[in-house]
Structure formats: structure tokens, C-alpha cells
Design an enzyme around this catalytic site. Structure first.
Site, PDB file in Angstrom:
ATOM      1  N   THR A 136       0.824  -1.207   0.000  1.00 14.70           N
ATOM      2  CA  THR A 136       0.000   0.000   0.000  1.00 14.70           C
ATOM      3  C   THR A 136       0.863   1.264   0.000  1.00 14.70           C
ATOM      4  OG1 THR A 136      -1.448   1.276   1.466  1.00 14.70           O
ATOM      5  CG2 THR A 136      -0.106  -0.365   2.520  1.00 14.70           C
ATOM      6  N   ASP A 137       0.272   2.361  -0.456  1.00 21.82           N
ATOM      7  CA  ASP A 137       0.981   3.649  -0.374  1.00 21.82           C
ATOM      8  C   ASP A 137       1.011   4.180   1.056  1.00 21.82           C
ATOM      9  OD1 ASP A 137      -1.712   4.327  -0.171  1.00 21.82           O
ATOM     10  OD2 ASP A 137      -1.655   5.914  -1.676  1.00 21.82           O
ATOM     11  N   GLU A 138       0.228   3.553   1.959  1.00 20.87           N
ATOM     12  CA  GLU A 138       0.172   4.072   3.332  1.00 20.87           C
ATOM     13  C   GLU A 138       1.507   3.906   4.056  1.00 20.87           C
ATOM     14  OE1 GLU A 138      -3.417   3.265   5.460  1.00 20.87           O
ATOM     15  OE2 GLU A 138      -4.558   3.001   3.620  1.00 20.87           O
ATOM     16  N   TYR A 161      -1.702  -0.720  10.949  1.00 19.13           N
ATOM     17  CA  TYR A 161      -1.844  -1.362   9.634  1.00 19.13           C
ATOM     18  C   TYR A 161      -0.659  -1.018   8.741  1.00 19.13           C
ATOM     19  CZ  TYR A 161      -3.263  -1.819   4.728  1.00 19.13           C
ATOM     20  OH  TYR A 161      -3.288  -2.095   3.378  1.00 19.13           O
ATOM     21  N   LYS A 165       2.378  -3.432   7.189  1.00 14.51           N
ATOM     22  CA  LYS A 165       2.647  -3.597   5.755  1.00 14.51           C
ATOM     23  C   LYS A 165       4.087  -3.161   5.444  1.00 14.51           C
ATOM     24  CE  LYS A 165       0.218  -4.746   2.911  1.00 14.51           C
ATOM     25  NZ  LYS A 165      -0.150  -6.092   2.389  1.00 14.51           N
TER      26      LYS A 165
HETATM   27  P1  NAD Z   1      -9.454  -7.716   2.172  1.00 19.18           P
HETATM   28  O1  NAD Z   1      -9.482  -7.412   3.620  1.00 19.18           O
HETATM   29  O2  NAD Z   1     -10.696  -7.489   1.362  1.00 19.18           O
HETATM   30  O3  NAD Z   1      -9.029  -9.244   1.927  1.00 19.18           O
HETATM   31  C1  NAD Z   1      -8.008  -9.853   2.657  1.00 19.18           C
HETATM   32  C2  NAD Z   1      -8.106 -11.369   2.462  1.00 19.18           C
HETATM   33  O4  NAD Z   1      -7.026 -11.980   3.187  1.00 19.18           O
HETATM   34  C3  NAD Z   1      -9.411 -11.977   2.984  1.00 19.18           C
HETATM   35  O5  NAD Z   1      -9.948 -12.872   2.034  1.00 19.18           O
HETATM   36  C4  NAD Z   1      -8.980 -12.710   4.247  1.00 19.18           C
HETATM   37  O6  NAD Z   1      -9.775 -13.859   4.533  1.00 19.18           O
HETATM   38  C5  NAD Z   1      -7.541 -13.083   3.919  1.00 19.18           C
HETATM   39  N1  NAD Z   1      -6.712 -13.268   5.132  1.00 19.18           N
HETATM   40  C6  NAD Z   1      -6.607 -12.402   6.176  1.00 19.18           C
HETATM   41  N2  NAD Z   1      -5.795 -12.926   7.112  1.00 19.18           N
HETATM   42  C7  NAD Z   1      -5.362 -14.130   6.641  1.00 19.18           C
HETATM   43  C8  NAD Z   1      -4.510 -15.142   7.158  1.00 19.18           C
HETATM   44  N3  NAD Z   1      -3.935 -15.026   8.368  1.00 19.18           N
HETATM   45  N4  NAD Z   1      -4.286 -16.232   6.410  1.00 19.18           N
HETATM   46  C9  NAD Z   1      -4.866 -16.379   5.190  1.00 19.18           C
HETATM   47  N5  NAD Z   1      -5.717 -15.461   4.662  1.00 19.18           N
HETATM   48  C10 NAD Z   1      -5.961 -14.351   5.385  1.00 19.18           C
HETATM   49  O7  NAD Z   1      -8.231  -6.880   1.591  1.00 19.18           O
HETATM   50  P2  NAD Z   1      -8.062  -6.146   0.186  1.00 19.18           P
HETATM   51  O8  NAD Z   1      -8.643  -4.777   0.291  1.00 19.18           O
HETATM   52  O9  NAD Z   1      -8.517  -7.040  -0.885  1.00 19.18           O
HETATM   53  O10 NAD Z   1      -6.483  -5.980   0.143  1.00 19.18           O
HETATM   54  C11 NAD Z   1      -5.665  -7.034  -0.376  1.00 19.18           C
HETATM   55  C12 NAD Z   1      -4.198  -6.621  -0.257  1.00 19.18           C
HETATM   56  O11 NAD Z   1      -3.962  -5.419  -0.990  1.00 19.18           O
HETATM   57  C13 NAD Z   1      -3.746  -6.343   1.173  1.00 19.18           C
HETATM   58  O12 NAD Z   1      -2.447  -6.878   1.331  1.00 19.18           O
HETATM   59  C14 NAD Z   1      -3.727  -4.830   1.270  1.00 19.18           C
HETATM   60  O13 NAD Z   1      -2.753  -4.397   2.194  1.00 19.18           O
HETATM   61  C15 NAD Z   1      -3.357  -4.450  -0.148  1.00 19.18           C
HETATM   62  N6  NAD Z   1      -3.864  -3.137  -0.587  1.00 19.18           N
HETATM   63  C16 NAD Z   1      -5.181  -2.843  -0.486  1.00 19.18           C
HETATM   64  C17 NAD Z   1      -5.646  -1.607  -0.942  1.00 19.18           C
HETATM   65  C18 NAD Z   1      -7.119  -1.238  -0.885  1.00 19.18           C
HETATM   66  O14 NAD Z   1      -7.482  -0.102  -1.192  1.00 19.18           O
HETATM   67  N7  NAD Z   1      -8.014  -2.147  -0.518  1.00 19.18           N
HETATM   68  C19 NAD Z   1      -4.759  -0.679  -1.494  1.00 19.18           C
HETATM   69  C20 NAD Z   1      -3.403  -1.038  -1.596  1.00 19.18           C
HETATM   70  C21 NAD Z   1      -2.971  -2.277  -1.145  1.00 19.18           C
END
Ligand code: NAD
Length: 341
Positions: A136-138, A161, A165
Site C-alpha cells: 500500500t501507499d500508506e 496497519y 505492511k
Molecule cells: P481484504 O481485507 O478485502 O481481503 C483480505 C483477504 O485476506 C481476505 O480474504 C482474508 O480472509 C484473507 N486473510 C486475512 N488474514 C489471513 C490469514 N492469516 N491467512 C490467510 N488469509 C488471510 O483486503 P483487500 O482490500 O482485498 O487488500 C488485499 C491486499 O492489498 C492487502 O495486502 C492490502 O494491504 C493491499 N492493498 C489494499 C488496498 C485497498 O485499497 N483495498 C490498497 C493497496 C494495497
């Protein structure tokens, strides 16, 4: 490619599986997910249980033996690592799971991939193997009124968070430099689109408007985020997996900076347009609530490196992406009910 996607039952992961499953390069796709409150197999309707090249492993990243088993049993050559605890507000009230999943879980995945990668019996070395870590950019902290995050901006995470990350990014970086593991990292801005769990801003706002409930907006509403349509993020991830330079990081962003208040106003107006029978003046539902502690003021991504070096840029404008997204939520209220029951 025997591709492992972690977190494939979540928001971005499920969009990513739809995006890549039919690519000719993918021989087998394994979705590793422990199905936390944020993971739902409903997000994979039409693929889970039916697609011939798809397999599901309900495994927790914190179980290192199981993670190793999955990688070796499926002879994984490529990893796209998305599984994480992802909600900043939850990291403030309960940081423990963020440390164990995001940091220890990434460590277990790196160790398992390293073991398989060094095993002469695996097919991994015969192919252009890759470990893509999705971040993430955070991790870069907060910007003032001007400037952008680049790939060389120092890390300055402000929430549990973003700190978790940032830690996982640094482990991935270290595994490349220490062991030569074929890693790449992406740091992306805020995503929006179908299948986002209704605790994040955009689905929360849509649901509040439909229920005619107050729309919570933190502080003065002037915190700025750079919004990217999830489908564009998925294409960026595929581009980096298949053509990113090993050991590099790539910033991914939408060139769509919006203050939260402005974003909420746009959604109010769209729902007023799409559902005149339930609404009329949805902006009157906007309610300012106490700001989130340590709330970063502005994030903005300079995504010129991935454009210049790999030819990726977003296909959606904010106007097209948000229209599609609001329509999707209006047409998929049954999905909301099934993931929140
Ligand atoms: P989300 O919360 O919708 O999904 C996360 C998934 O990971 C879920 O299906 C959950 O069941 C699974 N999970 C959580 N803990 C786990 C564990 N211990 N073992 C196995 N599975 C596990 O998240 P998202 O929004 O789809 O984000 C996905 C990734 O992208 C993350 O790594 C997040 O940091 C990164 N990201 C998200 C955004 C955003 O805007 N949503 C932006 C940049 C980066």
C-alpha cells in the site's frame, strides 16, 4: 505458471482471480485464504468449485507448516501475495492480528517459497519464477498540500496497519538481497470497485444512502486519497508479475486525488440520479464524526515508473469507475446481505 494467490477470497484478490484465471500462462491457480470476516467464497461465484484450473486451500498464513505444504504440494512457481488484515480502523482497536498475519504470515510465505525455490526437485527454477508482494501507499506516511510518493520516498508508517505492511515490504526486500529470491513489490493507492467488504468508505457510503442513514465522514472531510479502480490495479499486478524487474518496487495509482467529502458528494449525486424514488437530497445525510486518531492527511502516488518502464496506466477515469461501482452495489444488494449476515 502454477500461481498461488493469497487472500483470493477478499476484495482485490477475488477481482484478481477473475482477471487472471483464463490467461494462457496460468496452468493452475491456487487460492490460499483463511476466510476471515473479510474473505468470502461468494466473491468467486462461477470460479470456486467449477473452474478446472482453480484450487482452494483454506489455510491460515500463521500456520507455517501448512503454508509450506501448499507451496510444495502444488509445485508453486509464482506467488501474488495479497492476504492481510487490511482495515486501518480495526488495526487501531486491535493491532495484534495485523502483526501476526501481515508480518509473521509474510515471513512464513517467504520461507516456504524459499524452501521450494531451493529444492532441485521443484519446477520453480525452470521457469521465470516470481514472488509479487502487494502493498500500500500508506507505508509512506502522510503528504502535505503538495508532492507525490515515489518509489524512493522514505517509509514513515503512522498506523499499526501501515507499520505492519511496511515491515512485510522490508522482509520481502531483504529476501531478495540476502537470498536472491525473485521478488517484486507494488505499493498501491486506495482501490474501489465490486466485492469490497462493506466496512470501507465507498460501500459504507452507498449502504448508508440506501438506508437513509447518516453518512459518517471523518473530521473535516478534507483528507485526500488517490482512488484507483480495482480492475486497473489487477492489470498492474499482472504486468508487474510478468514483466517487472526483480528486486524492484512499483508505485501504482489512479491519478485521481479526491477529498473524502467530495467523493461522498459524488456518490450522493449518483444515487440521486440512479434511484430517484428512494432519494432526492442524499447530501443532507452527510454527518461529520470525530476524526480517526493519527489520520493521514493526504496520499498521492507518482505512478510514472510503472508507466514508463512497463507501459501500465489506468484504463478507467474516476467518473467511469465510480459510476460502474455504484451501479454494481445497487444491483448486488443480495451479495451485501450474504457477506454481512
Ligand atoms: P481484504 O481485507 O478485502 O481481503 C483480505 C483477504 O485476506 C481476505 O480474504 C482474508 O480472509 C484473507 N486473510 C486475512 N488474514 C489471513 C490469514 N492469516 N491467512 C490467510 N488469509 C488471510 O483486503 P483487500 O482490500 O482485498 O487488500 C488485499 C491486499 O492489498 C492487502 O495486502 C492490502 O494491504 C493491499 N492493498 C489494499 C488496498 C485497498 O485499497 N483495498 C490498497 C493497496 C494495497
Amino acid at each position: 505458471m502454477n500461481l498461488l494467490i493469497t487472500g483470493g477470497a477478499g476484495f482485490i484478490g477475488s477481482n484478481l482471480i477473475r482477471h487472471v484465471i483464463d490467461k494462457p500462462e496460468v496452468a493452475r491457480l491456487v487460492n490460499l485464504d483463511s476466510l476471515t470476516y473479510a474473505g468470502h467464497l461468494e466473491n468467486l461465484a462461477g470460479i470456486h468449485g467449477t473452474h478446472p484450473r482453480y484450487a482452494f486451500e483454506k489455510v491460515d498464513l500463521r500456520d507455517k507448516d501448512e503454508v509450506l505444504r501448499v507451496i510444495s504440494q502444488h509445485d508453486i512457481t509464482h506467488v501474488m501475495h495479497l492476504a492481510a488484515e487490511s482495515h486501518v480502523d480495526r488495526s487501531i482497536t486491535g493491532p495484534g492480528d495485523f502483526v501476526t498475519t501481515n508480518i509473521n504470515g509474510t515471513f512464513h510465505l517467504l520461507e516456504a517459497y524459499r524452501a521450494h525455490w531451493s529444492d532441485p526437485a521443484s519446477s520453480i527454477q525452470d521457469r521465470a519464477s516470481r514472488f509479487l508482494h502487494v502493498s500500500t501507499d500508506e507505508v509512506f506516511g502522510s503528504l502535505g498540500e503538495t508532492g507525490f510518493f515515489t518509489e524512493t520516498t522514505p517509509y514513515a508508517p503512522n498506523s499499526p496497519y501501515s507499520a505492519s505492511k511496511a515491515s512485510s515490504d522490508l522482509l520481502v526486500r531483504a529476501y531478495h538481497h540476502t537470498y536472491g529470491l525473485p521478488t517484486v513489490i507494488t505499493n498501491c493507492s486506495n482501490n474501489y470497485g465490486p466485492y469490497q467488504f462493506p466496512e470501507k468508505l465507498i460501500p459504507v457510503v452507498i449502504q448508508s444512502i440506501l438506508a437513509r442513514k447518516p453518512i459518517p465522514v471523518y473530521g473535516d472531510g478534507l483528507n485526500v486519497r488517490d482512488w484507483l479502480y480495482v480492475g486497473d490495479h489487477c492489470e498492474a499486478l499482472w504486468t508487474v508479475l510478468t514483466s517487472g524487474q526483480l528486486g524492484e518496487t512499483y508505485n501504482v495509482g489512479g491519478h485521481n486525488e479526491k477529498a473524502n467529502l467530495h467523493l461522498v458528494q459524488i456518490m450522493c449525486d449518483l444515487i440521486d440520479e440512479f434511484k430517484p424514488e428512494v432519494s432526492g437530497n442524499s447530501r443532507s445525510l452527510i454527518t461529520f464524526v470525530t476524526d480517526r486518531p493519527g489520520h493521514d492527511r493526504r496520499y498521492a502516488i507518482d505512478a510514472s515508473k510503472i508507466d514508463r518502464e512497463l507501459g501500465w496506466r489506468p484504463a478507467h477515469t474516476f467518473e467511469t469507475g465510480i459510476r460502474e461501482t455504484v451501479k454494481w452495489y445497487l444491483q448486488n444488494q443480495a451479495w451485501i446481505r450474504s457477506v454481512t449476515h
